[in-house]
Scaffold this motif. Sequence first.
Motif: not given
Length: 89
Positions: A2-4, A25-29, A10-15
């Motif tokens: 998980t990265i910032t 695969k990259v998923v929004s956190g 973007s509305k997601a602070d974490l990926l």
Amino acid sequence: MTITNPDSSSKADLLHIINTGNGFKVVSGPDVKSGGSTYVFNQWKKIVNNRYEIPMVDIDGILTTESGLKQLTKKQHAELEELYKQYPN
């Protein structure tokens, strides 16, 4: 891993970067919120009312702990209870 999220728009602070075995695969956190009780409460209201699909993490526990909830005003408590009824999940 998980990265910032480096994308400030973007509305997601974490990926979340997930190795699927066939590539990554990259998923929004979730959207991570911290700060004063009014700020966190107003951000949560905005997400619940307008962008319900975005998960939010209240990193300071304003809305999830007894000591945090004590920081809210009577009006905010009333709004919170009403939103709980409207959005029980």
